[in-house]
Write a protein that holds these residues in place. Structure first.
Motif, PDB file in Angstrom:
ATOM      1  N   SER A  12       0.819  -1.213   0.000  1.00  0.00           N
ATOM      2  CA  SER A  12       0.000   0.000   0.000  1.00  0.00           C
ATOM      3  C   SER A  12       0.857   1.268   0.000  1.00  0.00           C
ATOM      4  O   SER A  12       0.417   2.319  -0.439  1.00  0.00           O
ATOM      5  CB  SER A  12      -0.965   0.016   1.184  1.00  0.00           C
ATOM      6  OG  SER A  12      -0.258   0.212   2.396  1.00  0.00           O
ATOM      7  N   ARG A  13       2.086   1.185   0.489  1.00  0.00           N
ATOM      8  CA  ARG A  13       3.000   2.338   0.480  1.00  0.00           C
ATOM      9  C   ARG A  13       3.644   2.527  -0.891  1.00  0.00           C
ATOM     10  O   ARG A  13       3.968   3.634  -1.278  1.00  0.00           O
ATOM     11  CB  ARG A  13       4.102   2.161   1.534  1.00  0.00           C
ATOM     12  CG  ARG A  13       3.599   1.970   2.959  1.00  0.00           C
ATOM     13  CD  ARG A  13       2.908   3.163   3.505  1.00  0.00           C
ATOM     14  NE  ARG A  13       3.858   4.233   3.660  1.00  0.00           N
ATOM     15  CZ  ARG A  13       3.552   5.461   4.027  1.00  0.00           C
ATOM     16  NH1 ARG A  13       2.309   5.752   4.294  1.00  0.00           N
ATOM     17  NH2 ARG A  13       4.470   6.381   4.130  1.00  0.00           N
ATOM     18  N   ILE A  18       3.533   4.111  -8.253  1.00  0.00           N
ATOM     19  CA  ILE A  18       3.642   3.462  -9.564  1.00  0.00           C
ATOM     20  C   ILE A  18       2.782   4.222 -10.571  1.00  0.00           C
ATOM     21  O   ILE A  18       1.643   4.584 -10.282  1.00  0.00           O
ATOM     22  CB  ILE A  18       3.192   1.986  -9.467  1.00  0.00           C
ATOM     23  CG1 ILE A  18       4.090   1.234  -8.482  1.00  0.00           C
ATOM     24  CG2 ILE A  18       3.215   1.321 -10.835  1.00  0.00           C
ATOM     25  CD1 ILE A  18       3.609  -0.165  -8.161  1.00  0.00           C
ATOM     26  N   VAL A  19       3.308   4.424 -11.763  1.00  0.00           N
ATOM     27  CA  VAL A  19       2.584   5.185 -12.796  1.00  0.00           C
ATOM     28  C   VAL A  19       1.288   4.470 -13.169  1.00  0.00           C
ATOM     29  O   VAL A  19       1.220   3.238 -13.147  1.00  0.00           O
ATOM     30  CB  VAL A  19       3.456   5.410 -14.055  1.00  0.00           C
ATOM     31  CG1 VAL A  19       4.626   6.316 -13.756  1.00  0.00           C
ATOM     32  CG2 VAL A  19       3.912   4.101 -14.649  1.00  0.00           C
ATOM     33  N   PRO A  20       0.229   5.237 -13.497  1.00  0.00           N
ATOM     34  CA  PRO A  20      -1.078   4.640 -13.813  1.00  0.00           C
ATOM     35  C   PRO A  20      -1.037   3.585 -14.916  1.00  0.00           C
ATOM     36  O   PRO A  20      -1.776   2.607 -14.858  1.00  0.00           O
ATOM     37  CB  PRO A  20      -1.926   5.842 -14.241  1.00  0.00           C
ATOM     38  CG  PRO A  20      -1.298   6.993 -13.543  1.00  0.00           C
ATOM     39  CD  PRO A  20       0.177   6.691 -13.498  1.00  0.00           C
ATOM     40  N   SER A  21      -0.171   3.746 -15.900  1.00  0.00           N
ATOM     41  CA  SER A  21      -0.133   2.771 -16.997  1.00  0.00           C
ATOM     42  C   SER A  21       0.250   1.375 -16.514  1.00  0.00           C
ATOM     43  O   SER A  21      -0.043   0.385 -17.156  1.00  0.00           O
ATOM     44  CB  SER A  21       0.823   3.237 -18.093  1.00  0.00           C
ATOM     45  OG  SER A  21       2.138   3.353 -17.582  1.00  0.00           O
ATOM     46  N   VAL A  32      -1.660  -3.985  -9.874  1.00  0.00           N
ATOM     47  CA  VAL A  32      -0.457  -4.386  -9.152  1.00  0.00           C
ATOM     48  C   VAL A  32      -0.817  -4.898  -7.764  1.00  0.00           C
ATOM     49  O   VAL A  32      -0.297  -5.916  -7.307  1.00  0.00           O
ATOM     50  CB  VAL A  32       0.550  -3.210  -9.062  1.00  0.00           C
ATOM     51  CG1 VAL A  32       1.714  -3.542  -8.173  1.00  0.00           C
ATOM     52  CG2 VAL A  32       1.017  -2.822 -10.445  1.00  0.00           C
ATOM     53  N   LEU A  33      -1.728  -4.197  -7.099  1.00  0.00           N
ATOM     54  CA  LEU A  33      -2.165  -4.606  -5.769  1.00  0.00           C
ATOM     55  C   LEU A  33      -2.847  -5.977  -5.818  1.00  0.00           C
ATOM     56  O   LEU A  33      -2.570  -6.848  -4.993  1.00  0.00           O
ATOM     57  CB  LEU A  33      -3.111  -3.557  -5.187  1.00  0.00           C
ATOM     58  CG  LEU A  33      -3.527  -3.705  -3.742  1.00  0.00           C
ATOM     59  CD1 LEU A  33      -2.317  -3.747  -2.823  1.00  0.00           C
ATOM     60  CD2 LEU A  33      -4.438  -2.556  -3.343  1.00  0.00           C
TER      61      LEU A  33
END
Length: 158
Positions: A12-13, A18-21, A32-33
């Motif tokens: 979560s940190r 990370i970039v939206p793409s 990603v999460l």
């Protein structure tokens, strides 16, 4: 065990950086999460698609249409719509007239209800945040409450 020892805390940190793409894959948000939690999350959560929350359709709440009509009169009048310049009154009027048709199928009514909610939202946000002079309103409110920059400076120095 501190929260820093929990893998989800670390993820979560990192994820917001990370970039939206990379965070979004196709129509899957928080990709990603989700991938980081694959095997930990139950499949029903891992595969769940995000959807917008909408208020219940007007027809499901007794007496709601009367209230909605008052809101429409206030925010969707030809004058208000033309003043904002964001939407076409003729299209809104057509939508409202279609909504009122007694023979209109319930599924179509629910679709129009959602559109009407969004249209009202646009107009209300315009009225409250664009048309209104927020700095002037804030200044008036602070004066009414007895707030001043001199008082704020005094608190900052102490």
């Amino acid at each position: 065990m501190g929260v820093q020892n929990c893998p989800i805390w670390w993820v979560s940190r990192i994820v917001p950086r990370i970039v939206p793409s990379v965070r979004i894959s196709g129509t899957t948000e928080k990709y990603v999460l989700r991938e980081a939690m694959k095997g930990v999350l139950p499949d029903v959560l891992y595969k769940k698609q995000k959807f917008a929350f909408m208020a219940p359709p007007v027809e499901t709440v007794t007496g709601a249409w009367t209230w909605v009509q008052r809101v429409i009169e206030k925010f969707l009048s030809p004058k208000e719509v033309n003043l904002a310049g964001l939407l076409r009154y003729s299209e809104i009027d057509t939508l409202i007239e279609e909504y009122k048709l007694p023979a209109l199928h319930r599924s179509k009514k629910v679709q129009l209800d959602a559109m009407l909610n969004h249209i009202l939202g646009v107009q209300i946000l315009y009225k409250r945040f664009i048309e209104a002079d927020l700095p002037l309103l804030a200044q008036e409110k602070s004066s009414l409450l007895g707030w001043s920059l001199d008082r704020m400076d005094k608190y900052r120095k102490s």
